[in-house]
Design a protein around this motif. Structure first.
Motif, mmCIF file in Angstrom:
data_model
loop_
_atom_site.group_PDB
_atom_site.id
_atom_site.type_symbol
_atom_site.label_atom_id
_atom_site.label_comp_id
_atom_site.label_asym_id
_atom_site.label_seq_id
_atom_site.Cartn_x
_atom_site.Cartn_y
_atom_site.Cartn_z
ATOM 1 N N ASP A 289 -0.027 9.414 12.644
ATOM 2 C CA ASP A 289 0.217 7.998 12.915
ATOM 3 C C ASP A 289 -0.468 7.561 14.206
ATOM 4 O OD1 ASP A 289 1.644 7.327 10.678
ATOM 5 O OD2 ASP A 289 3.598 7.687 11.571
ATOM 6 N N LEU A 290 -0.441 8.419 15.211
ATOM 7 C CA LEU A 290 -1.090 8.092 16.478
ATOM 8 C C LEU A 290 -2.594 7.939 16.289
ATOM 9 C CD1 LEU A 290 -1.018 7.640 19.492
ATOM 10 C CD2 LEU A 290 -0.991 10.123 19.826
ATOM 11 N N LEU A 291 -3.200 8.814 15.498
ATOM 12 C CA LEU A 291 -4.639 8.709 15.237
ATOM 13 C C LEU A 291 -4.966 7.452 14.433
ATOM 14 C CD1 LEU A 291 -5.357 12.453 14.506
ATOM 15 C CD2 LEU A 291 -6.335 11.127 16.366
ATOM 16 N N ILE A 292 -4.062 7.023 13.581
ATOM 17 C CA ILE A 292 -4.241 5.752 12.868
ATOM 18 C C ILE A 292 -4.204 4.600 13.861
ATOM 19 C CG2 ILE A 292 -3.206 4.173 11.186
ATOM 20 C CD1 ILE A 292 -2.242 6.646 9.639
ATOM 21 N N GLU B 143 -12.904 -0.415 16.566
ATOM 22 C CA GLU B 143 -13.622 0.512 17.442
ATOM 23 C C GLU B 143 -12.644 1.617 17.838
ATOM 24 O OE1 GLU B 143 -17.052 1.809 19.400
ATOM 25 O OE2 GLU B 143 -16.789 0.093 18.066
ATOM 26 N N PRO B 144 -12.972 2.902 17.609
ATOM 27 C CA PRO B 144 -12.016 3.969 17.930
ATOM 28 C C PRO B 144 -11.814 4.108 19.431
ATOM 29 C CG PRO B 144 -14.147 4.908 17.336
ATOM 30 C CD PRO B 144 -14.240 3.429 17.069
ATOM 31 N N VAL B 145 -10.583 4.365 19.825
ATOM 32 C CA VAL B 145 -10.274 4.573 21.236
ATOM 33 C C VAL B 145 -10.733 5.964 21.641
ATOM 34 C CG1 VAL B 145 -8.399 4.796 22.921
ATOM 35 C CG2 VAL B 145 -8.328 2.990 21.198
ATOM 36 N N ASP B 146 -11.420 6.044 22.773
ATOM 37 C CA ASP B 146 -11.869 7.334 23.289
ATOM 38 C C ASP B 146 -10.737 7.928 24.123
ATOM 39 O OD1 ASP B 146 -13.044 9.517 24.399
ATOM 40 O OD2 ASP B 146 -14.752 8.474 25.291
ATOM 41 N N PHE B 147 -9.984 8.854 23.542
ATOM 42 C CA PHE B 147 -8.894 9.478 24.277
ATOM 43 C C PHE B 147 -9.142 10.975 24.469
ATOM 44 C CE2 PHE B 147 -8.026 10.492 19.999
ATOM 45 C CZ PHE B 147 -7.027 11.444 19.908
ATOM 46 N N LEU B 148 -10.375 11.417 24.200
ATOM 47 C CA LEU B 148 -10.727 12.818 24.414
ATOM 48 C C LEU B 148 -11.268 13.049 25.815
ATOM 49 C CD1 LEU B 148 -12.394 13.697 21.002
ATOM 50 C CD2 LEU B 148 -10.048 14.088 21.747
ATOM 51 N N ARG B 149 -11.872 12.015 26.375
ATOM 52 C CA ARG B 149 -12.342 12.079 27.764
ATOM 53 C C ARG B 149 -11.437 11.157 28.571
ATOM 54 N NH1 ARG B 149 -18.419 11.231 25.554
ATOM 55 N NH2 ARG B 149 -17.317 9.498 24.622
ATOM 56 N N GLU B 150 -11.982 10.495 29.581
ATOM 57 C CA GLU B 150 -11.184 9.511 30.318
ATOM 58 C C GLU B 150 -10.814 8.384 29.365
ATOM 59 O OE1 GLU B 150 -11.630 6.421 34.082
ATOM 60 O OE2 GLU B 150 -13.253 7.801 33.577
ATOM 61 N N LEU B 151 -9.519 8.065 29.315
ATOM 62 C CA LEU B 151 -9.067 7.050 28.377
ATOM 63 C C LEU B 151 -9.758 5.722 28.640
ATOM 64 C CD1 LEU B 151 -5.266 7.801 28.180
ATOM 65 C CD2 LEU B 151 -6.865 7.818 26.286
ATOM 66 N N SER B 152 -10.327 5.148 27.600
ATOM 67 C CA SER B 152 -10.978 3.846 27.727
ATOM 68 C C SER B 152 -10.806 3.106 26.410
ATOM 69 C CB SER B 152 -12.471 4.003 28.051
ATOM 70 O OG SER B 152 -13.138 4.692 27.005
ATOM 71 N N ASP C 49 -4.387 2.586 -0.624
ATOM 72 C CA ASP C 49 -4.192 1.239 -0.108
ATOM 73 C C ASP C 49 -2.914 1.186 0.722
ATOM 74 O OD1 ASP C 49 -6.460 0.368 -1.350
ATOM 75 O OD2 ASP C 49 -5.405 -0.281 -3.177
ATOM 76 N N GLY C 50 -2.880 0.260 1.679
ATOM 77 C CA GLY C 50 -1.681 0.059 2.481
ATOM 78 C C GLY C 50 -1.880 0.494 3.901
ATOM 79 N N TYR C 51 -1.023 -0.012 4.769
ATOM 80 C CA TYR C 51 -1.167 0.286 6.185
ATOM 81 C C TYR C 51 -0.855 1.745 6.470
ATOM 82 C CZ TYR C 51 -0.628 0.021 11.205
ATOM 83 O OH TYR C 51 -0.773 0.235 12.554
ATOM 84 N N ARG C 52 0.279 2.238 5.951
ATOM 85 C CA ARG C 52 0.649 3.636 6.098
ATOM 86 C C ARG C 52 1.353 4.095 4.834
ATOM 87 N NH1 ARG C 52 0.945 2.098 11.428
ATOM 88 N NH2 ARG C 52 0.338 3.627 12.993
ATOM 89 N N LEU D 76 -4.970 4.678 16.948
ATOM 90 C CA LEU D 76 -6.135 4.743 17.830
ATOM 91 C C LEU D 76 -7.438 4.424 17.097
ATOM 92 C CD1 LEU D 76 -5.173 7.965 19.820
ATOM 93 C CD2 LEU D 76 -5.096 5.618 20.638
ATOM 94 N N GLY D 77 -7.353 4.117 15.809
ATOM 95 C CA GLY D 77 -8.535 3.722 15.063
ATOM 96 C C GLY D 77 -9.390 4.867 14.566
ATOM 97 N N TRP D 78 -8.836 6.078 14.509
ATOM 98 C CA TRP D 78 -9.607 7.231 14.045
ATOM 99 C C TRP D 78 -9.448 7.459 12.538
ATOM 100 C CZ3 TRP D 78 -12.039 11.547 16.841
ATOM 101 C CH2 TRP D 78 -12.326 11.221 18.167
ATOM 102 N N LEU D 79 -8.258 7.221 12.013
ATOM 103 C CA LEU D 79 -7.967 7.507 10.617
ATOM 104 C C LEU D 79 -7.288 6.309 9.970
ATOM 105 C CD1 LEU D 79 -6.350 11.076 10.863
ATOM 106 C CD2 LEU D 79 -8.734 10.561 10.292
ATOM 107 N N ARG D 80 -7.262 6.314 8.650
ATOM 108 C CA ARG D 80 -6.368 5.457 7.895
ATOM 109 C C ARG D 80 -6.158 6.118 6.532
ATOM 110 N NH1 ARG D 80 -10.335 0.241 7.302
ATOM 111 N NH2 ARG D 80 -11.730 0.978 5.660
ATOM 112 N N PRO D 81 -5.008 5.889 5.910
ATOM 113 C CA PRO D 81 -4.749 6.529 4.614
ATOM 114 C C PRO D 81 -5.834 6.182 3.605
ATOM 115 C CG PRO D 81 -2.743 5.576 5.495
ATOM 116 C CD PRO D 81 -3.860 5.111 6.376
ATOM 117 N N ALA D 82 -6.233 7.151 2.799
ATOM 118 C CA ALA D 82 -7.272 6.910 1.801
ATOM 119 C C ALA D 82 -6.784 5.996 0.702
ATOM 120 C CB ALA D 82 -7.751 8.238 1.208
#
Length: 635
Positions: A575-578, A158-167, A588-591, A580-586
């Motif tokens: 890396d921060l967006l990864i 689930e992506p972290v909502d960090f654009l509004r109040e952090l939750s 294979d692999g974690y990063r 926070l659950g927003w992105l991942r490399p297209a």
């Protein structure tokens, strides 16, 4: 299901929504497979968004609550009204086939994507577009179609909502074993308290109930092994129910404490006053100094739970209690996390040897208090030893069937954990082979993740450094909670069988959820940093683009701050967006150090639909103003 003249696509959508309205638990089966943008009809998209919002706050989504949610947004009429919601629920026989309904919807989405591919090629060539641009747009459309057919949404957090109040996204039933989660989540639903604030103390209570002589062995050669001891901290604003939640989750331990005390009093009532007395048992201890706690632990090697009512007062006491030895007291509390034999030196009365100087801790505080304290805390790792749950204020509760039985089952689980006694191997517990291989693989990924964060945020990196320890402690707790469910008392020994792959994976899922909550906390403490601001700019651009994948060149073209940042800052923001659950490399692999393409979490389109629309409108308005200014200059 009546379709009111609609085609088969509408019928599938109606069946999907109807199933969600009659069974809230069905949400978990489709949450990673369907987003609101997948639904063809606008009214169905509105209904799905309302259900998703309710599920995201841990509330049940039935006809009434969904109607209320739509009404609060002023969209109830656009969604067909209460009558249409009731029709959807009434005309769906059950939720058993919801995965079939979701598959049918996804197939239609893929078909629309393929039709879009044909249109892109035909319209682009006819309009004289550059072939490279036509190929790029075609690739994006194909990626969207493939993601629906291959179910790439599965496995995304689930992506972290960090654009509004952090939750942070709430804990769910899949994040912990049923013996612990059923009561905590049922209590949250009935009271309206945040599920995360209920789940974390329940897990902490279970860990505290288990004897510290039980230790999960990660490496017999280096004697790396951990007991189930956990420190937990709930963070939520006033009115979120932190105190009543902790009372409810710890009640079985308080009951055990009372029973043990009565048994001790009865056992010692007839003894001669000069005779040696057996140690007084302790289960839960209120706020205490190190000296007082050392006296308790000397007679209680199995460990205790220290319930700290006010976290701010606890931290203040470390610096104010006997100022001359404040640093020493803080060091003793840090040692308490690790356990093991230790001698506590006391003023005037000499030292006291404690066979197992270890205890579980549980406390809560508000975000404002922690933000204030965060600027004053020394970098000694005290806060980093706590698993974090960030919660919201209380909402309206919904009655839960069988709540009394859930309460009794939870209390019985903690009672059995407390009475479990090692019968063999001196309490040492081992992984089975699949679990050991999985833990080794996870450790490699964890080291990579920590290395990526160490440079950006040392405090967060220090917290993540504790995750291998947390993983072992959680796996042992979850394993023991499952083992003691047997009706055969002699088989309730967690050391009698190995930790399975399923128990380990549940522990790692729980820890991943804790990690998202920790990210929210540490980002809050670092709010306003250039890296944080850059990640926000990128996230807004991702919402505006609305693509299943983005490339570095897209960010260069659409995000001014990204274009101005150096290569290191760009990599850190991605890396921060990864994290926070927003992105991942297209790939294979974690990063990948030099990845150029990144998949976008498909849940973002659904969860941030309103923000995405607003961002597109804002960018369109900016482009229009720029075009007008250019035209004026030319004139």
């Amino acid at each position: 299901m009546r379709s009111n003249g609609a085609d088969s696509e509408s019928v599938a959508e109606q069946a999907l929504l109807g199933a969600l309205l009659i069974d809230s638990s069905a949400w978990e089966k489709v949450a990673t497979k369907i987003s609101a943008s997948d639904l063809h009809r606008p009214d169905h998209r509105l209904i799905f968004e309302a259900i998703a919002e309710l599920a995201g706050t841990g509330r049940a989504a039935d006809v009434v609550t969904v109607a209320e949610q739509l009404g609060q947004r002023g969209k109830i009429d656009d969604a067909g009204g209460l009558a249409y919601l009731a029709t959807l629920a009434r005309d769906t026989p059950s939720a058993q086939n919801i995965e079939h309904y979701a598959a049918a919807v996804r197939q239609r989405v893929a078909a629309r994507c393929l039709a879009q591919v044909s249109s892109i090629i035909h319209d682009g060539l006819r309009a004289g577009e550059e072939p490279a641009e036509v190929i790029r747009l075609t690739r994006e459309a194909l990626d969207g179609a493939e993601s629906r057919l291959d179910d790439r949404g599965a496995g995304w957090p689930e992506p972290v909502d960090f654009l509004r109040e952090l939750s942070a996204p709430p804990f769910t039933a899949s994040d912990l074993p049923s013996p612990l989660g059923a009561y905590a989540l049922g209590y949250a639903q009935q009271t309206g308290f945040d599920p995360s604030l209920c789940v974390l103390p329940a897990v902490g209570a279970a860990a505290a109930a288990l004897d510290d002589r039980y230790e999960l062995v990660a490496d017999a050669g280096t004697r790396w092994q951990q007991s189930a001891r956990l420190w937990t901290l709930g963070i939520a604003p006033s009115g979120s129910g932190k105190s009543p939640i902790r009372q409810a989750m710890l009640k079985p331990l308080h009951d055990l404490h009372e029973q043990e005390t009565r048994h001790h009093e009865a056992e010692t009532a007839g003894l001669d006053p000069t005779a040696a007395r057996p140690p007084r048992p302790r289960v839960v201890v209120a706020d205490a100094t190190i000296e007082a706690l050392s006296e308790v632990l000397r007679d209680c090697p199995r460990g205790v739970l220290v319930a700290i009512d006010e976290f701010e007062a606890f931290l203040g006491a470390l610096d104010q209690y006997r100022r001359s030895s404040a640093s020493r007291d803080r060091g003793e509390w840090l040692r308490l996390f690790d356990g093991g034999p230790h001698t506590v030196e006391r003023v005037q009365r000499g030292g006291v040897f404690v066979p197992n100087f270890g205890a579980s801790l549980q406390s809560a505080t508000t975000p404002a208090t922690l933000l204030k304290l965060g600027k004053l805390l020394p970098e000694d790792g005290l806060l980093q030893r706590f698993l974090i749950a960030v919660g919201r204020r209380q909402v309206d509760g919904v009655s839960v069937a069988g709540m009394m039985q859930l309460t009794d089952d939870y209390a019985e689980t903690l009672r059995r954990l407390y009475h479990a006694a090692p019968a063999g191997r001196d309490g040492r517990v081992y992984f089975d082979e699949p679990a050991r291989a999985e833990f080794t693989r996870w450790l490699r990924e964890q080291r990579t993740a920590q290395a990526a964060l160490d440079e950006r945020d040392p405090s967060l990196g220090a917290h993540l450094a504790k995750y291998p320890t947390f993983a072992l402690r959680l796996a042992l707790t979850f394993h023991a909670a499952e083992v003691v469910q047997t009706s055969i008392i002699s088989e309730r020994d967690p050391a009698a069988c190995p930790v399975t792959l399923e128990s380990l994976r549940t522990a790692l899922r729980f820890l991943e959820r804790c990690r998202q909550h920790a990210l929210v906390l540490y980002l809050s403490l670092r709010n306003g940093s250039p890296l944080f601001d850059l990640a926000r700019d990128i996230a807004r651009a991702i919402l505006a683009m609305g693509r299943p994948q983005v490339e570095r060149r897209d960010l260069q073209r659409n995000v001014v701050a990204f274009r101005k940042a150096d290569e290191r800052e760009q990599a850190q923001s991605i890396d921060l967006l990864i994290d926070l659950g927003w992105l991942r490399p297209a790939t294979d692999g974690y990063r990948k150090a030099h990845a150029t393409r990144f998949a976008v979490n498909p849940r973002i389109a659904e969860r941030f639909a309103q923000l995405a629309a607003a961002e597109r409108e804002r960018r369109a308005a900016v482009r229009e103003l720029i075009a007008e200014a250019a035209q004026e200059r030319r004139a």
